[in-house]
Design an enzyme around this catalytic site. Structure first.
Site, mmCIF file in Angstrom:
data_model
loop_
_atom_site.group_PDB
_atom_site.id
_atom_site.type_symbol
_atom_site.label_atom_id
_atom_site.label_comp_id
_atom_site.label_asym_id
_atom_site.label_seq_id
_atom_site.Cartn_x
_atom_site.Cartn_y
_atom_site.Cartn_z
ATOM 1 N N HIS A 12 0.845 -1.203 0.000
ATOM 2 C CA HIS A 12 0.000 0.000 0.000
ATOM 3 C C HIS A 12 0.877 1.248 0.000
ATOM 4 O O HIS A 12 1.313 1.725 1.057
ATOM 5 C CB HIS A 12 -0.893 -0.044 1.251
ATOM 6 C CG HIS A 12 -1.942 1.012 1.306
ATOM 7 N ND1 HIS A 12 -3.290 0.728 1.404
ATOM 8 C CD2 HIS A 12 -1.863 2.373 1.303
ATOM 9 C CE1 HIS A 12 -3.980 1.856 1.471
ATOM 10 N NE2 HIS A 12 -3.133 2.876 1.408
ATOM 11 N N HIS A 14 1.110 5.003 -2.223
ATOM 12 C CA HIS A 14 0.636 5.908 -3.280
ATOM 13 C C HIS A 14 1.859 6.518 -3.962
ATOM 14 O O HIS A 14 2.700 7.133 -3.279
ATOM 15 C CB HIS A 14 -0.239 7.009 -2.684
ATOM 16 C CG HIS A 14 -1.459 6.477 -1.989
ATOM 17 N ND1 HIS A 14 -2.691 6.400 -2.607
ATOM 18 C CD2 HIS A 14 -1.639 5.964 -0.741
ATOM 19 C CE1 HIS A 14 -3.576 5.882 -1.757
ATOM 20 N NE2 HIS A 14 -2.959 5.613 -0.617
ATOM 21 N N HIS A 192 -9.734 1.407 0.068
ATOM 22 C CA HIS A 192 -9.539 2.074 1.359
ATOM 23 C C HIS A 192 -10.878 2.063 2.096
ATOM 24 O O HIS A 192 -11.895 2.515 1.558
ATOM 25 C CB HIS A 192 -9.136 3.535 1.162
ATOM 26 C CG HIS A 192 -7.721 3.763 0.750
ATOM 27 N ND1 HIS A 192 -7.163 3.240 -0.380
ATOM 28 C CD2 HIS A 192 -6.736 4.503 1.344
ATOM 29 C CE1 HIS A 192 -5.901 3.643 -0.477
ATOM 30 N NE2 HIS A 192 -5.617 4.409 0.557
ATOM 31 N N GLU A 195 -10.779 3.771 7.600
ATOM 32 C CA GLU A 195 -9.764 4.748 7.997
ATOM 33 C C GLU A 195 -10.529 5.954 8.575
ATOM 34 O O GLU A 195 -10.489 6.208 9.762
ATOM 35 C CB GLU A 195 -8.900 5.153 6.786
ATOM 36 C CG GLU A 195 -7.784 6.138 7.107
ATOM 37 C CD GLU A 195 -7.115 6.722 5.854
ATOM 38 O OE1 GLU A 195 -7.727 6.735 4.777
ATOM 39 O OE2 GLU A 195 -5.965 7.219 5.981
ATOM 40 N N ASP A 273 1.951 3.989 3.120
ATOM 41 C CA ASP A 273 0.927 4.890 2.574
ATOM 42 C C ASP A 273 1.560 6.033 1.764
ATOM 43 O O ASP A 273 1.577 5.972 0.537
ATOM 44 C CB ASP A 273 0.060 5.451 3.716
ATOM 45 C CG ASP A 273 -1.391 5.686 3.329
ATOM 46 O OD1 ASP A 273 -1.788 5.299 2.232
ATOM 47 O OD2 ASP A 273 -2.131 6.271 4.152
ATOM 48 N N ASP A 274 2.040 7.059 2.443
ATOM 49 C CA ASP A 274 2.622 8.248 1.790
ATOM 50 C C ASP A 274 3.836 8.684 2.632
ATOM 51 O O ASP A 274 3.747 9.673 3.382
ATOM 52 C CB ASP A 274 1.597 9.396 1.758
ATOM 53 C CG ASP A 274 0.246 8.943 1.202
ATOM 54 O OD1 ASP A 274 0.122 8.817 -0.021
ATOM 55 O OD2 ASP A 274 -0.671 8.704 2.017
HETATM 56 N N1 ADE Z 1 -4.571 9.025 -0.755
HETATM 57 C C1 ADE Z 1 -3.303 9.107 -0.331
HETATM 58 N N2 ADE Z 1 -3.216 8.745 0.969
HETATM 59 C C2 ADE Z 1 -4.471 8.420 1.367
HETATM 60 C C3 ADE Z 1 -5.036 7.962 2.576
HETATM 61 N N3 ADE Z 1 -4.297 7.758 3.674
HETATM 62 N N4 ADE Z 1 -6.364 7.752 2.609
HETATM 63 C C4 ADE Z 1 -7.120 7.946 1.528
HETATM 64 N N5 ADE Z 1 -6.633 8.376 0.364
HETATM 65 C C5 ADE Z 1 -5.323 8.596 0.271
HETATM 66 ZN ZN ZN Z 2 -3.656 4.883 1.184
#
Ligand code: ADE
Ligand code: ZN
Length: 330
Positions: A12, A14, A192, A195, A273-274
């Site tokens: 996971h 992005h 997703h 969350e 994630d990011d």
């Molecule tokens: N896009 C990038 N990071 C995200 C996240 N944590 N939740 C939903 N969309 C995303």
């Molecule tokens: Zn994500």
């Protein structure tokens, strides 16, 4: 001792969300774009909450304008992942940002990303596969166009379809048509959920989109019956603890539900994630989890084996990854 050299499997990530701030700053400078509001005084990404995070994410992404930009981005991201011990990564790719959902333009972006991934595999030994993702707050019509891009390019490298974006906007069933199109093209599915939405949001994604994996899923912890259902169905969770903590969903690593999920036998995996947005890396995730829950190499091998078995890749790739995990365990 840091777990930097432990082999890791990430499901996971992005692609735009993994862009180092300096990389985005460099692109903005070259293109004379003023995106100063995106950064804090230390040069990192600046945001106050999830909605603002999405705005900053989209502002930073606006600097990525050509297939060549994505080629350079992919190479930089995979080099950094490999330096953190990642041997396989699945990355979310967005036709919304890559050519505005035009199938012809998307093919060119995808070709550039894949070319960079092949180069990274040769140079750094990391294997990548792509998951096209639609963006929930862009709405179902754009998701259909995104699904068409995914269906037209589905194959041995572009292997999955997903749903990201603001979970508080709309319902999973609004995206059922897009997911049906992706499923019919042979793509494997994730979304997703759980969350920013609660347990019902996870149930809706499972039942209305028929996904086999859930991105995050951590709010399932609020509903013991759902936790049981996830265990029984063997649904795989792409858990991103550092992301959840940075965005304020949980106050500490020890209070993050991943520890309890693992103890209850849920199929959990760990991802970033990011990473630059949340000041994390796969190494930091493993180090913090080891501190918080006393997890050792055997636990991380279990998580990585779960991830390989749930990976959206072909069986030969899966077998090769399992061999790499076994070798490092010896
Ligand atoms: N896009 C990038 N990071 C995200 C996240 N944590 N939740 C939903 N969309 C995303
Ligand atoms: Zn994500």
């Amino acid at each position: 001792m840091s777990l930097k050299n432990v082999p890791k499997v990430e499901l996971h990530l992005h692609l735009e969300g993994a862009a180092p701030p300096a990389f985005i700053r460099g692109l903005a400078k070259r293109k004379n774009m003023d995106i100063s509001g995106v950064f804090d005084a230390d040069g990192g990404y600046a945001f106050t909450d999830f909605r603002h995070f999405l705005q900053v994410y989209e502002a930073a992404t606006a600097t990525l304008q050509t297939p060549e930009d994505y080629h350079r981005l992919t190479l930089a991201v995979l080099e950094e992942s490999a330096a953190n011990g990642v041997i396989y990564t699945e990355s979310f790719l967005s036709p919304d940002f890559c050519g505005g959902r035009d199938v012809g333009a998307w093919r060119e972006y995808l070709h550039a990303i894949r070319d960079a991934a092949d180069q990274a595999e040769r140079e750094f030994g990391i294997v990548m596969r792509g998951i096209v993702t639609c963006i929930r707050h862009f709405g179902p019509e754009k998701a259909r166009q995104t699904a068409l891009c995914a269906a037209e390019t589905a194959g041995d490298w572009l292997t999955g379809f997903g749903l990201a974006g603001d979970e508080r906007v709309g319902k999973p069933k609004d995206f059922a048509y897009a997911f049906d199109m992706a499923r019919e093209a042979g793509l494997r599915l994730t979304a997703h959920a759980g969350e920013w939405g609660g347990a019902q949001s996870v149930r809706d994604a499972l039942h209305d989109l028929r996904v086999e994996r859930i991105g995050h899923g951590v709010r399932a912890a609020e509903d013991p019956a759902l936790v049981e259902e996830l265990a029984e169905t063997g649904t795989v969770l792409e858990v991103c603890p550092g992301s959840n903590i940075a965005l304020g969903l949980f106050r500490s690593w020890r209070s993050h539900p991943i520890g309890g999920f693992f103890d209850k036998g849920l199929k959990v995996t760990v991802s970033t994630d990011d990473p630059p947005f949340f000041h994390t890396s796969m190494t930091r995730e493993y180090d913090r989890l080891a501190d918080a829950f006393g997890w050792d190499d055997a636990v991380f091998t279990t998580l990585n084996t779960t991830a390989v078995n749930a990976a959206f890749c072909d069986d030969d790739t899966r077998a090769a990854l399992l061999r790499r995990l076994e070798k490092s365990d010896a």
